[in-house]
Design a protein around this motif. Structure first.
Motif, PDB file in Angstrom:
ATOM      1  N   ILE A 209       8.055  43.856  -9.702  1.00  0.00           N
ATOM      2  CA  ILE A 209       8.945  44.933 -10.135  1.00  0.00           C
ATOM      3  C   ILE A 209      10.376  44.430 -10.000  1.00  0.00           C
ATOM      4  CG2 ILE A 209       9.690  47.318  -9.834  1.00  0.00           C
ATOM      5  CD1 ILE A 209       7.039  47.877  -8.415  1.00  0.00           C
ATOM      6  N   LYS A 210      11.090  44.391 -11.119  1.00  0.00           N
ATOM      7  CA  LYS A 210      12.468  43.900 -11.081  1.00  0.00           C
ATOM      8  C   LYS A 210      13.290  44.613 -12.145  1.00  0.00           C
ATOM      9  CE  LYS A 210      13.237  39.663  -9.949  1.00  0.00           C
ATOM     10  NZ  LYS A 210      14.088  39.843  -8.739  1.00  0.00           N
ATOM     11  N   THR A 211      14.527  44.966 -11.794  1.00  0.00           N
ATOM     12  CA  THR A 211      15.476  45.593 -12.708  1.00  0.00           C
ATOM     13  C   THR A 211      16.694  44.693 -12.857  1.00  0.00           C
ATOM     14  OG1 THR A 211      14.775  47.829 -12.073  1.00  0.00           O
ATOM     15  CG2 THR A 211      16.927  47.611 -13.138  1.00  0.00           C
ATOM     16  N   LEU A 212      17.005  44.349 -14.101  1.00  0.00           N
ATOM     17  CA  LEU A 212      18.156  43.495 -14.409  1.00  0.00           C
ATOM     18  C   LEU A 212      18.759  43.938 -15.738  1.00  0.00           C
ATOM     19  CD1 LEU A 212      16.556  39.972 -13.715  1.00  0.00           C
ATOM     20  CD2 LEU A 212      18.280  41.106 -12.280  1.00  0.00           C
ATOM     21  N   PRO A 213      20.019  43.610 -16.006  1.00  0.00           N
ATOM     22  CA  PRO A 213      20.569  43.841 -17.343  1.00  0.00           C
ATOM     23  C   PRO A 213      19.823  42.983 -18.363  1.00  0.00           C
ATOM     24  CG  PRO A 213      22.325  43.408 -15.755  1.00  0.00           C
ATOM     25  CD  PRO A 213      21.031  43.057 -15.076  1.00  0.00           C
ATOM     26  N   VAL A 214      19.722  43.467 -19.581  1.00  0.00           N
ATOM     27  CA  VAL A 214      19.041  42.718 -20.643  1.00  0.00           C
ATOM     28  C   VAL A 214      19.646  41.323 -20.791  1.00  0.00           C
ATOM     29  CG1 VAL A 214      18.750  42.609 -23.162  1.00  0.00           C
ATOM     30  CG2 VAL A 214      18.166  44.708 -21.912  1.00  0.00           C
ATOM     31  N   GLY A 215      20.964  41.229 -20.687  1.00  0.00           N
ATOM     32  CA  GLY A 215      21.617  39.935 -20.823  1.00  0.00           C
ATOM     33  C   GLY A 215      21.155  38.928 -19.786  1.00  0.00           C
ATOM     34  N   VAL A 216      20.844  39.403 -18.598  1.00  0.00           N
ATOM     35  CA  VAL A 216      20.346  38.516 -17.546  1.00  0.00           C
ATOM     36  C   VAL A 216      18.876  38.183 -17.788  1.00  0.00           C
ATOM     37  CG1 VAL A 216      19.932  38.273 -15.062  1.00  0.00           C
ATOM     38  CG2 VAL A 216      22.020  39.413 -15.884  1.00  0.00           C
ATOM     39  N   TRP A 217      18.104  39.181 -18.223  1.00  0.00           N
ATOM     40  CA  TRP A 217      16.688  38.928 -18.529  1.00  0.00           C
ATOM     41  C   TRP A 217      16.547  37.816 -19.573  1.00  0.00           C
ATOM     42  CZ3 TRP A 217      12.782  39.985 -15.709  1.00  0.00           C
ATOM     43  CH2 TRP A 217      12.653  41.188 -14.994  1.00  0.00           C
ATOM     44  N   ARG A 218      17.456  37.770 -20.520  1.00  0.00           N
ATOM     45  CA  ARG A 218      17.368  36.760 -21.582  1.00  0.00           C
ATOM     46  C   ARG A 218      17.395  35.338 -21.030  1.00  0.00           C
ATOM     47  NH1 ARG A 218      21.757  39.804 -25.505  1.00  0.00           N
ATOM     48  NH2 ARG A 218      20.306  41.341 -26.410  1.00  0.00           N
ATOM     49  N   LYS A 219      17.985  35.162 -19.857  1.00  0.00           N
ATOM     50  CA  LYS A 219      18.115  33.824 -19.271  1.00  0.00           C
ATOM     51  C   LYS A 219      16.942  33.457 -18.352  1.00  0.00           C
ATOM     52  CE  LYS A 219      23.143  34.455 -19.184  1.00  0.00           C
ATOM     53  NZ  LYS A 219      24.344  34.566 -18.309  1.00  0.00           N
ATOM     54  N   THR A 220      16.071  34.436 -18.056  1.00  0.00           N
ATOM     55  CA  THR A 220      15.023  34.188 -17.063  1.00  0.00           C
ATOM     56  C   THR A 220      13.795  33.498 -17.641  1.00  0.00           C
ATOM     57  OG1 THR A 220      13.923  36.323 -17.418  1.00  0.00           O
ATOM     58  CG2 THR A 220      15.737  36.246 -15.792  1.00  0.00           C
ATOM     59  N   GLY A 221      13.535  33.682 -18.933  1.00  0.00           N
ATOM     60  CA  GLY A 221      12.326  33.110 -19.521  1.00  0.00           C
ATOM     61  C   GLY A 221      11.058  33.759 -19.017  1.00  0.00           C
ATOM     62  N   LEU A 222      11.140  35.009 -18.592  1.00  0.00           N
ATOM     63  CA  LEU A 222       9.977  35.702 -18.030  1.00  0.00           C
ATOM     64  C   LEU A 222       8.824  35.790 -19.024  1.00  0.00           C
ATOM     65  CD1 LEU A 222       8.659  37.496 -15.796  1.00  0.00           C
ATOM     66  CD2 LEU A 222       9.688  39.466 -16.986  1.00  0.00           C
ATOM     67  N   LYS A 223       7.626  35.507 -18.554  1.00  0.00           N
ATOM     68  CA  LYS A 223       6.391  35.740 -19.291  1.00  0.00           C
ATOM     69  C   LYS A 223       5.534  36.687 -18.455  1.00  0.00           C
ATOM     70  CE  LYS A 223       7.316  32.889 -22.672  1.00  0.00           C
ATOM     71  NZ  LYS A 223       7.614  33.405 -24.034  1.00  0.00           N
ATOM     72  N   ILE A 224       5.269  37.867 -18.989  1.00  0.00           N
ATOM     73  CA  ILE A 224       4.518  38.865 -18.230  1.00  0.00           C
ATOM     74  C   ILE A 224       3.029  38.568 -18.261  1.00  0.00           C
ATOM     75  CG2 ILE A 224       4.004  41.329 -17.990  1.00  0.00           C
ATOM     76  CD1 ILE A 224       6.628  41.832 -19.584  1.00  0.00           C
ATOM     77  N   GLY A 225       2.533  38.168 -19.403  1.00  0.00           N
ATOM     78  CA  GLY A 225       1.104  37.920 -19.545  1.00  0.00           C
ATOM     79  C   GLY A 225       0.321  39.210 -19.704  1.00  0.00           C
ATOM     80  N   LYS A 226      -0.983  39.098 -19.633  1.00  0.00           N
ATOM     81  CA  LYS A 226      -1.888  40.226 -19.884  1.00  0.00           C
ATOM     82  C   LYS A 226      -2.123  41.020 -18.606  1.00  0.00           C
ATOM     83  CE  LYS A 226      -4.186  37.711 -23.622  1.00  0.00           C
ATOM     84  NZ  LYS A 226      -5.455  37.141 -24.122  1.00  0.00           N
ATOM     85  N   ARG A 227      -1.075  41.717 -18.180  1.00  0.00           N
ATOM     86  CA  ARG A 227      -1.143  42.533 -16.969  1.00  0.00           C
ATOM     87  C   ARG A 227      -0.697  43.948 -17.303  1.00  0.00           C
ATOM     88  NH1 ARG A 227       2.231  39.900 -12.259  1.00  0.00           N
ATOM     89  NH2 ARG A 227       3.785  39.357 -13.850  1.00  0.00           N
ATOM     90  N   PRO A 228      -1.266  44.952 -16.639  1.00  0.00           N
ATOM     91  CA  PRO A 228      -0.754  46.322 -16.830  1.00  0.00           C
ATOM     92  C   PRO A 228       0.719  46.352 -16.486  1.00  0.00           C
ATOM     93  CG  PRO A 228      -2.817  46.345 -15.616  1.00  0.00           C
ATOM     94  CD  PRO A 228      -2.383  44.908 -15.694  1.00  0.00           C
ATOM     95  N   CYS A 229       1.540  46.920 -17.367  1.00  0.00           N
ATOM     96  CA  CYS A 229       2.982  46.847 -17.169  1.00  0.00           C
ATOM     97  C   CYS A 229       3.663  48.120 -17.658  1.00  0.00           C
ATOM     98  CB  CYS A 229       3.544  45.634 -17.927  1.00  0.00           C
ATOM     99  SG  CYS A 229       5.273  45.267 -17.569  1.00  0.00           S
ATOM    100  N   VAL A 230       4.684  48.522 -16.931  1.00  0.00           N
ATOM    101  CA  VAL A 230       5.533  49.652 -17.308  1.00  0.00           C
ATOM    102  C   VAL A 230       6.939  49.120 -17.538  1.00  0.00           C
ATOM    103  CG1 VAL A 230       6.495  51.874 -16.574  1.00  0.00           C
ATOM    104  CG2 VAL A 230       4.160  51.249 -15.913  1.00  0.00           C
ATOM    105  N   PHE A 231       7.573  49.592 -18.613  1.00  0.00           N
ATOM    106  CA  PHE A 231       8.941  49.195 -18.949  1.00  0.00           C
ATOM    107  C   PHE A 231       9.843  50.435 -18.851  1.00  0.00           C
ATOM    108  CE2 PHE A 231       6.022  46.452 -21.180  1.00  0.00           C
ATOM    109  CZ  PHE A 231       6.573  45.190 -21.076  1.00  0.00           C
ATOM    110  N   ILE A 232      11.060  50.245 -18.329  1.00  0.00           N
ATOM    111  CA  ILE A 232      12.033  51.343 -18.261  1.00  0.00           C
ATOM    112  C   ILE A 232      13.390  50.820 -18.740  1.00  0.00           C
ATOM    113  CG2 ILE A 232      13.065  53.138 -16.848  1.00  0.00           C
ATOM    114  CD1 ILE A 232      10.861  52.719 -14.801  1.00  0.00           C
TER     115      ILE A 232
END
Length: 235
Positions: A209-232
């Motif tokens: 669970i992590k909250t960041l500005p979209v601009g920062v998320w763009r630099k993380t290269g996050l891959k969520i994969g096939k996991r149950p996920c909630v977006f806010i």
């Protein structure tokens, strides 16, 4: 003849220990029931075995209610309660009747003046919001986004605009195998300053669970994969 009661029985958000998310009262009620309306019978049988009913499963009655069940069939299950039977309603994970087809049975119970009793249990939506640090007094749950990319991006722009206009957290979910496509769309269309919470595998050992500005998320290269996920989102 007295009418039965419909118990809304939450189930764990994964394969964790039932006692970690189920109060003793829930277990007591589950053990007293013989009739269960469930989203998927196989999953429900496994869940009830973990509740302590192993060896008794074959004596129980299961009635399937999911997105493939005709609305009339789901509503017809209310006859079980009108005949005096107490019934448990179980979703695949989390709370019954929330982003779940079980609401058709709940609505039928209200029409027939059958008592509906919600039980305490895990909600991925509320747990994600609790942990997000975003606006918890004004929020909207938007369910699933459109599958087609253009329509999905249009919805994201709408949610972001609504969030900014009303200071309202916008909550949505996705089928796990489309998580990364959705994340890509969010990072493409939303403003760098818009806050985004990604909450995956809530309550499970690999919880993220992590909250960041979209601009920062763009630099993380996050891959969520096939996991149950909630977006806010909060603009």
């Amino acid at each position: 003849m007295a009418k039965g009661k419909l118990y809304l029985i939450p189930s764990p958000l994964g394969e964790g220990t039932v006692v970690d998310s189920m109060p003793p009262r829930n277990i007591y009620i589950v053990e007293s029931l013989k009739h269960f309306v469930v989203e998927e019978i196989t999953t429900a049988r496994r869940f009830l075995s973990r509740c302590g009913l192993k060896g008794k499963i074959d004596s129980l009655n299961f009635y399937e209610l999911n997105e493939h069940t005709p609305a009339k069939t789901g509503a017809a299950y209310v006859s079980l309660l009108l005949e005096g039977n107490d019934v448990g309603l179980i979703s695949e994970a989390g709370l019954p009747a929330v982003a779940d087809p079980g609401s058709t049975l709940v609505a039928a119970c209200h029409r027939e003046d059958v008592q509906v009793i919600p039980l305490v249990g895990p909600s991925s939506l509320m747990m994600a919001l609790m942990a997000s640090g975003l606006q918890g007094q004004n929020f909207a749950f938007n369910g699933y986004l459109p599958v087609k990319e253009d329509a999905r991006k249009a919805k994201l722009r709408l949610y972001e605009a609504n969030s900014r206009k009303m200071n309202q957290s916008q909550i949505f979910i996705e089928t796990p195998y489309r998580n990364d496509a959705l994340l890509g769309s969010i990072l493409e269309v939303c403003a760098p300053s818009t806050m985004l919470t990604v909450a995956a595998d809530i309550s499970l050992p690999d919880e993220f669970i992590k909250t960041l500005p979209v601009g920062v998320w763009r630099k993380t290269g996050l891959k969520i994969g096939k996991r149950p996920c909630v977006f806010i989102l909060l603009g």
